[in-house]
Design an enzyme around this catalytic site. Structure first.
Site, short mmCIF file in Angstrom:
data_model
loop_
_atom_site.label_atom_id
_atom_site.label_comp_id
_atom_site.label_asym_id
_atom_site.label_seq_id
_atom_site.Cartn_x
_atom_site.Cartn_y
_atom_site.Cartn_z
N LYS A 156 -20.30 14.47 -21.90
CA LYS A 156 -19.04 14.85 -21.53
C LYS A 156 -18.36 14.21 -20.12
O LYS A 156 -17.86 14.75 -19.19
CB LYS A 156 -19.30 16.38 -21.24
N ASP A 165 -24.89 26.66 -20.66
CA ASP A 165 -23.90 27.63 -21.17
C ASP A 165 -24.03 28.77 -22.26
O ASP A 165 -23.75 29.77 -22.23
CB ASP A 165 -22.57 27.28 -21.12
#
Ligand SMILES: Nc1ncnc2c1ncn2[C@@H]1O[C@H](COP(=O)(O)OP(=O)(O)O)[C@@H](O)[C@H]1O
Length: 459
Positions: A159, A195
């Site tokens: 990312k 997450d």
């Protein structure tokens, strides 16, 4: 209505439709990949890594106090202060900090110095009593090989991050050292998580039946509650029955197991990506790619004169220009293709016919339905494997949250693919990465210091 969709478009979109038979084959392969990930002998060569998180206790609602949290690896870097009280009282203050591009790709020590600086600013600004160390949970959403609740080695950056000196290092140690270098705040790092774990924890706080956490946002990933005896790489407290496993299922198919269902659009997405050959399951599902799959299909069909009388705009020919939010807008149309016309105009397509609108909507439906069905297949694997009679699934991410039918599609398909005696429900987990980090810290404090469960107090 779909009757306006041209027969040829339906024919062209057929490779995007997955039958239950195809999904069942995929489920068998995914189940095998997960079992390979869990077993000591096969883990090193397994495509689905099934990282053990060392989170073994879910919140039970008795957690009290104030906790700090860091959230790195989503769209933003955030520092949060979370207060848990009686009767599900929950309060959160948070601040977003920028991570400048030169830090995202610079030295690791500079990244952690930056994080520590933001943390110190936040603590000062909120006037937190810092006489005793403040408990903190760290959501770090990158693939992490954990060896303890507060020890984890970065496997690889993803990312847009690429800081030197962090891969294969203990990220908690790097954070602690940066905090120490500053000398102005006392922080007790109580846990590191990703997450998906945050999502599971944050749902479990409200609903103790939660046993799966799943994200359909920029990426796609899931974690679930596994029996300790099945997590062969787990090296923690084996007197406790369960541990959360972070599947990292986005990598499913990287060994070719998805080749039978991948389309030419999926192959192109992969080839043009920053990580070719990697995260193939994720690339068929998540928000970073869904709009682009639709765009590739539109361009392909227009080039065959099946859309817009063969006319395309520069915009429509531009990689990444068709955001996934457009898919939600188009499918959310109530009548008259108002939103579809707006999106197409924004994409530089002028005066599309109503048949064009119907066709574009049909393409969006095929791509989003496939995405939802693939997530459902993964969830059904987890539900069937756990074999618990009743499970709540916590879900987070903008695709699930904002797409008008994603939830419905997922519930429907997961039900079809799951053993008939298993009941489940899916709920939106709001801000799992922030709340979840605080909850991991809170549970750690609750269990380690039974006499001091109050975290710390504000002045
Ligand atoms: N309205 C929407 N419908 C579907 N997808 C969306 C929508 N808005 C944003 N997205 C997609 O969601 C992704 C961001 O996911 P999000 O859950 O917000 O953050 P992250 O996963 O980075 O924490 C982006 O890829 C974006 O394209």
């Amino acid at each position: 209505s779909s009757s306006a969709v041209r027969v040829t478009i339906k024919e062209d979109c057929k490779p995007l439709l997955l039958s239950n038979e195809q999904l069942t084959t995929l489920m068998n392969d995914m189940d095998a990949a997960i079992r390979n990930g869990l077993a000591k002998d096969t883990n090193p060569s397994s495509i689905v890594k099934c990282y053990v998180t060392y989170v073994q206790d879910l919140p039970n609602g008795t957690e009290r106090g104030k906790f700090l949290a860091l959230d790195l690896g989503g769209t933003n870097f955030r520092v949060l202060l979370i207060e848990l009280g009686e009767n599900n009282y929950f309060h959160m203050d948070s601040e977003i900090f920028k991570v400048p591009a030169h830090i995202q790709t610079g030295k690791g020590t500079e990244l952690f110095d930056h994080i520590a600086k933001c943390l110190a600013e936040f603590v000062k600004k909120h006037n937190l009593d810092n006489k005793k160390a403040l408990p903190l949970g760290f959501t770090f959403s990158f693939p992490l090989r954990q060896v303890g609740l507060t020890k984890g080695y970065l496997n690889s950056w993803t990312k847009g991050f690429n800081c030197s000196g962090v891969v294969d290092e203990d990220v908690v140690r790097l954070l602690k050292e940066a905090i120490k270098r500053r000398k102005d705040v006392e922080i007790d790092v109580c846990g590191i998580l990703n997450d998906t774990t945050g999502t599971l924890m944050s749902c479990a706080w409200k609903n103790p039946n939660t046993k799966i956490g799943v994200i359909v946002g920029t990426g796609c990933n899931a974690c679930y509650v596994e029996k300790v005896e099945n997590a062969e790489l787990f090296d923690g407290d084996k007197t406790k029955p369960y541990v959360i496993v972070n599947t990292e299922w986005g990598a499913f198919g990287d060994d070719g197991k998805l080749d039978a269902v991948r389309t030419k659009y999926d192959r192109q997405i992969d080839e043009d990506s920053l990580n070719p050959g990697q995260q193939r399951f994720e690339k068929m599902i998540s928000g970073m790619y869904m709009g682009e799959i639709v765009r590739l299909a539109i361009v392909d069909l227009a080039n065959q004169n099946k859309l817009f009388e063969g006319r395309l705009s520069e915009q429509m020919k531009t990689k990444g220009a068709f955001g996934t939010s457009y898919v939600s807008d188009i499918e959310g149309d109530k009548a008259n293709y108002k939103e579809t016309l707006k999106v197409l105009n924004e994409m530089g397509i002028n005066d599309p016919s109503l048949v064009d609108c119907a066709n574009v909507r049909y393409i969006c439906e095929c791509v989003s339905r496939r995405s939802a069905h693939l997530v459902s297949a993964g969830l059904a694997v987890l539900l069937n494997k756990m074999d618990e009679k009743s499970v709540t699934i916590g879900v987070d991410g903008s695709v699930y949250r904002f797409h008008p039918y994603f939830h419905k599609l997922m519930v429907e398909k997961t039900k079809q693919l799951t053993k008939s005696d298993i009941k489940f429900d899916m709920m939106l987990s709001e801000d799992g990465s922030g709340r979840g980090a605080a909850l991991v810290a809170a549970v750690a404090v609750r269990d380690e210091l039974p006499s001091m469960t109050n975290g710390f107090s504000a002045k």
